[in-house]
Design a protein around this motif. Sequence first.
Motif, short mmCIF file in Angstrom:
data_model
loop_
_atom_site.label_atom_id
_atom_site.label_comp_id
_atom_site.label_asym_id
_atom_site.label_seq_id
_atom_site.Cartn_x
_atom_site.Cartn_y
_atom_site.Cartn_z
N GLU A 192 -5.51 -7.86 -21.34
CA GLU A 192 -6.35 -6.93 -20.58
C GLU A 192 -6.70 -7.50 -19.21
N LEU A 193 -7.05 -8.78 -19.15
CA LEU A 193 -7.36 -9.41 -17.87
C LEU A 193 -6.15 -9.39 -16.94
N THR A 194 -4.98 -9.67 -17.47
CA THR A 194 -3.76 -9.64 -16.67
C THR A 194 -3.51 -8.24 -16.12
N LYS A 195 -3.70 -7.23 -16.96
CA LYS A 195 -3.50 -5.85 -16.53
C LYS A 195 -4.46 -5.46 -15.41
N ILE A 199 -6.10 -4.44 -9.24
CA ILE A 199 -7.12 -4.46 -8.19
C ILE A 199 -6.62 -5.19 -6.96
N ASN A 200 -7.27 -4.90 -5.85
CA ASN A 200 -6.92 -5.49 -4.56
C ASN A 200 -7.36 -6.95 -4.54
N GLN A 250 0.84 -1.21 0.00
CA GLN A 250 0.00 0.00 0.00
C GLN A 250 0.87 1.25 0.00
N LEU A 251 1.93 1.25 0.76
CA LEU A 251 2.85 2.38 0.79
C LEU A 251 3.51 2.57 -0.56
N GLU A 310 -7.92 5.03 -8.88
CA GLU A 310 -9.22 4.86 -9.51
C GLU A 310 -9.98 3.78 -8.75
N PRO A 311 -11.25 4.02 -8.43
CA PRO A 311 -12.00 2.99 -7.70
C PRO A 311 -12.03 1.67 -8.47
#
Length: 80
Positions: A69-72, A77-78, A4-5, A28-29
């Motif tokens: 795209e899926l890999t990116k 995302i978390n 996170q840092l 970005e959410p």
Amino acid sequence: MISQLRRFVSRITGFSTPIIGLSWTPDEPEREKIRALLVFLEDRRTLYNPYIMEICEHSYVSVHEIRDELTKVISQINED
């Protein structure tokens, strides 16, 4: 915690002084990232056209683009 840092530090775009200042690009959410992925997938003929209408070479290219795209998105995302 460390990841996170690192993510926060990577988004810092400026630093000013006299009395301190910091500017950054907010994350970005995740919902928007997933929505953009779904919009991307809506445009993939390989997922929707009948098999008989597909051209093999075009399908291979499309599948590789989907995989990229899926890999990116997965990397952005978390895990939770």
